[in-house]
Enzyme design. Structure first.
Site, short mmCIF file in Angstrom:
data_model
loop_
_atom_site.label_atom_id
_atom_site.label_comp_id
_atom_site.label_asym_id
_atom_site.label_seq_id
_atom_site.Cartn_x
_atom_site.Cartn_y
_atom_site.Cartn_z
N LYS A 41 0.84 -1.21 0.00
CA LYS A 41 0.00 0.00 0.00
C LYS A 41 0.87 1.26 0.00
O LYS A 41 0.61 2.20 -0.74
CB LYS A 41 -0.94 0.02 1.22
N ARG A 89 -9.98 1.20 8.56
CA ARG A 89 -9.55 -0.17 8.83
C ARG A 89 -10.60 -0.96 9.58
O ARG A 89 -10.40 -2.15 9.84
CB ARG A 89 -8.29 -0.12 9.68
N ARG A 114 10.97 -2.07 11.13
CA ARG A 114 9.83 -1.72 11.97
C ARG A 114 9.71 -2.74 13.10
O ARG A 114 9.79 -3.94 12.85
CB ARG A 114 8.55 -1.74 11.13
N ARG A 173 12.47 -9.96 4.51
CA ARG A 173 12.96 -8.60 4.26
C ARG A 173 13.48 -7.95 5.56
O ARG A 173 14.52 -7.31 5.58
CB ARG A 173 11.82 -7.75 3.70
N ARG A 227 -1.24 -8.81 13.09
CA ARG A 227 -1.68 -7.75 12.15
C ARG A 227 -2.56 -8.36 11.05
O ARG A 227 -3.56 -7.78 10.64
CB ARG A 227 -0.47 -7.03 11.56
P1 AMP Z 1 0.47 0.41 9.12
O1 AMP Z 1 1.70 1.25 9.00
O2 AMP Z 1 -0.68 0.92 8.29
O3 AMP Z 1 0.74 -1.06 8.94
O4 AMP Z 1 -0.04 0.58 10.65
C1 AMP Z 1 0.78 0.19 11.73
C2 AMP Z 1 -0.08 0.04 12.98
O5 AMP Z 1 -0.71 1.30 13.30
C3 AMP Z 1 -1.21 -0.95 12.87
O6 AMP Z 1 -0.79 -2.30 13.12
C4 AMP Z 1 -2.16 -0.43 13.96
O7 AMP Z 1 -1.69 -0.77 15.26
C5 AMP Z 1 -2.03 1.08 13.81
N1 AMP Z 1 -2.99 1.63 12.85
C6 AMP Z 1 -2.69 2.24 11.65
N2 AMP Z 1 -3.80 2.66 11.05
C7 AMP Z 1 -4.84 2.30 11.86
C8 AMP Z 1 -6.25 2.45 11.78
N3 AMP Z 1 -6.83 3.03 10.73
N4 AMP Z 1 -7.00 1.96 12.80
C9 AMP Z 1 -6.44 1.38 13.85
N5 AMP Z 1 -5.11 1.19 14.00
C10 AMP Z 1 -4.32 1.66 13.02
#
Ligand code: AMP
Length: 198
Positions: free
Chosen positions: A13, A88, A139, A127, A150
């Protein structure tokens, strides 16, 4: 142009969002990036969400919704945005629709990046290991156990959004496991801006 990108962790994404923002000159809104910045800066919100993020769970809807509302009210988002990682949950999607309705706005496209989750799991773990071996940044939530959480959160709480947006006829699905350039071409074609980026 108002686009939402949906897909499991590691489906690409962020990479595709960067292509789209370059093309349309609109900001890339990643709720993950916003939340990581809050954790890094040790803000009140950052302290609240740190543990949930480290465990691979979703942070509370109200908190993310408030952050997105604040962000899209900024001047640079007036012409549109590419949302990556939001909404989400169904609650987020419904609140977001209400907000857009109130503002007289609408989403143009929701792009789903489809990918086999076992392949993604292997890909991210490999990775992360390679990056670590080369002394690069990894990360903290890119480890096998947290990734499983996740992916679970995605399947339970985010996957239903695909049907929600399909029923509204704004969903475009693309195979996210192809080479990055091919995915990019497919994304542009899917949103009606067909052109080769290879
Ligand atoms: P990402 O970078 O999009 O993979 O997000 C990393 C983490 O941030 C996720 O595993 C969640 O803990 C939190 N997070 C990001 N976006 C959201 C969202 N829209 N709703 C809830 N938690 C989020």
């Amino acid at each position: 142009m108002r686009i939402v990108l949906v897909g499991p962790p590691g489906a690409g994404k962020g990479t595709q969002a960067r292509r789209l923002v370059e093309e349309y000159g609109v900001p890339h809104l990643s709720t993950g990036d916003m939340l990581r910045a809050a954790v890094e800066a040790e803000t009140g919100i950052g302290r609240k969400v740190k543990e949930t993020m480290a465990n691979g769970g979703l942070v509370p809807d109200q908190l993310v919704i408030a952050a997105v509302i604040e962000r899209i009210s900024q001047a640079d988002a007036a012409r549109g945005f590419v949302l990556d990682g939001f909404p989400r949950t169904m609650a987020q999607a419904v609140s977001f629709d209400d907000l857009l309705d109130t503002e007289g706005l609408a989403l143009d496209h929701v792009v789903e990046l489809k990918a086999d989750q076992n392949v993604l799991l292997d890909r991210i773990v490999t990775r992360a290991r390679e990056a670590r071996e080369q002394g690069g940044a990894v990360r903290p939530d890119d480890n096998h156990e947290t990734l499983k959480a996740r992916i679970h959160a995605y399947n339970e709480q985010t996957a239903p959004l695909v049907d929600y947006y399909r029923s509204r006829n704004i969903l475009r699905s693309v195979d996210g496991l192809q080479p990055v350039e091919v995915v990019a071409s497919d994304v542009f074609r899917a949103i009606g801006q067909g052109r080769s980026v290879i």
